[in-house]
Design an enzyme around this catalytic site. Sequence first.
Site, PDB file in Angstrom:
ATOM      1  N   GLU A 208       0.873  -1.175   0.000  1.00  0.00           N
ATOM      2  CA  GLU A 208       0.000   0.000   0.000  1.00  0.00           C
ATOM      3  C   GLU A 208       0.905   1.218   0.000  1.00  0.00           C
ATOM      4  O   GLU A 208       1.738   1.367   0.901  1.00  0.00           O
ATOM      5  CB  GLU A 208      -0.908   0.014   1.229  1.00  0.00           C
ATOM      6  CG  GLU A 208      -1.976  -1.058   1.211  1.00  0.00           C
ATOM      7  CD  GLU A 208      -2.904  -0.951   0.026  1.00  0.00           C
ATOM      8  OE1 GLU A 208      -3.055   0.148  -0.544  1.00  0.00           O
ATOM      9  OE2 GLU A 208      -3.453  -1.994  -0.368  1.00  0.00           O
TER      10      GLU A 208
ATOM     11  N   CYS B 280      -2.460   8.617   4.162  1.00  0.00           N
ATOM     12  CA  CYS B 280      -2.371   8.250   2.752  1.00  0.00           C
ATOM     13  C   CYS B 280      -3.676   8.579   2.032  1.00  0.00           C
ATOM     14  O   CYS B 280      -3.701   8.726   0.819  1.00  0.00           O
ATOM     15  CB  CYS B 280      -2.047   6.774   2.625  1.00  0.00           C
ATOM     16  SG  CYS B 280      -3.157   5.751   3.583  1.00  0.00           S
TER      17      CYS B 280
END
Length: 459
Positions: free
Chosen positions: A225, A259
């Site tokens: 990720e 994020c």
Amino acid sequence: MTVISYNPADPADLVVEVRAPGAFGTAAAVERARAAQPGWLAAGAAARSAALGRAADAVEAHADELAALTVREVGKPIAEARGEVARTAAILRYYAQAPYAPTGAVHEPAAGPGLLLTRRRPHGVAGLITPWNFPLAIPVWKAAPALATGNTVVLKPAPEATACALRLAELLDLPADVLTVLPGGAEEGGALVSAADVVSFTGSTATGAAVIAAATARGIPVQAEMGGLNAALVLPDADIEQAAAHLAAAIAGYAGQKCTATSKVIAVGEAYQPLREALAKALSALSAADPALPGTACGPVISQAALDRLAGAVGSARAAGATVLAGGERPDREGWFIEPTLLAEVPPEHPLLAEEFFGPVAVLLAAADLDEAIALANSTRHTLATSVHTRSLDTALAVADRLDAGMIRVNAPSSGVDFHLPFGGAKAASYGAREQGQAALDFYTAGRTVSLLPAGDLR
Ligand code: NAD
């Protein structure tokens, strides 16, 4: 090598200084974890479930201490730090049920007698490499499903979050070598990818690419990720005040260091002018402040280097003709702070519209219509999460299908998703299987098919 972390709100405050084990030490830790794995699996579902449940209890019992350490080590505002601690305990409780879940199915043979079974088994040692921005929740959302399914874990946290990871491991209090935290940086991370049986990485795009290349070269399962450049679409029928409040939270919350933070706001048609005013007002009200104070939404950024990069980007956008609608300056205080910033009239080729800057800085763009807005949102490789603000369910569903993002949030900040749902992005934001929920249990196990036939004559 020595690993050091400092308090971003008070850089004179050294939080922790520990020795890193180096590549040999990392390989040795993986071997110890490998030796411990059969025993951890054989201990059984009840033992693994109970261990994860006790871990959740321990996190809850030390919630204040963990939240304070998160504020101090990574500058997360106290309200969000408390939320992260609660989420960490909830993740452990959720996965404490997983050891009892079915691990396969029974099938009919195509012909003749027998039983055909599918069964999922752990890979062995899970090598986990984590960033600093969720110093408790990310290590646990990787470790808990890995442990629940019978893997042992070696975790290499980000140097900036070393103290949080070491304290977490103490509190989780698992049997020897079942969960090992290795302080360190690139050397230890690289050595972990070279030795583990399965790798889960969260961090920047560049590091993720190196981890993916090394793991796939070894032929082991890997998920990554990585960075996000997340957009928000505001349609003319949106509740502009509500949208501005959500966007301000997604831009400035934890100084934009999630994020899933929003960094590109796209206003469609008539939404532009009212949103420009409402968002500038909402962001100006959230000035960067001490993360230990209960009302703070935007604390410091993680390092001097991060601050310099953000200030440089704002400066070069200004020099290129951008208008500063909110913030744009450093507050007059110690620590690595920058005010929540909104820019308009940023030239399309400016790096702020192409790269993740990981700070409380967003660009406002105008789109003539929905098609142009979707094209602008999809124009980046790093499409992790996108928010859509509209009163129309039809529009929301149609837009959700056309966006490249892995996670779409309607009438909500782009940041945040429930811990039991699949988590991940699109294009360069993610590689491999999703995290969280059932997806994580599948990732940390491999399927096998067992054909059982009668040993002799059945009569
Ligand atoms: P980073 O890439 O600098 O570091 C991540 C981890 O990788 C750290 O533990 C680091 O020590 C380790 N590492 C560094 N070099 C390595 C190498 N060569 N081999 C193996 N490991 C290595 O990222 P960061 O600054 O800690 O975190 C911020 C980044 O994380 C941002 O880009 C953010 O978007 C991203 N992030 C993504 C998600 C997501 O789910 N998509 C969630 C949180 C953070």
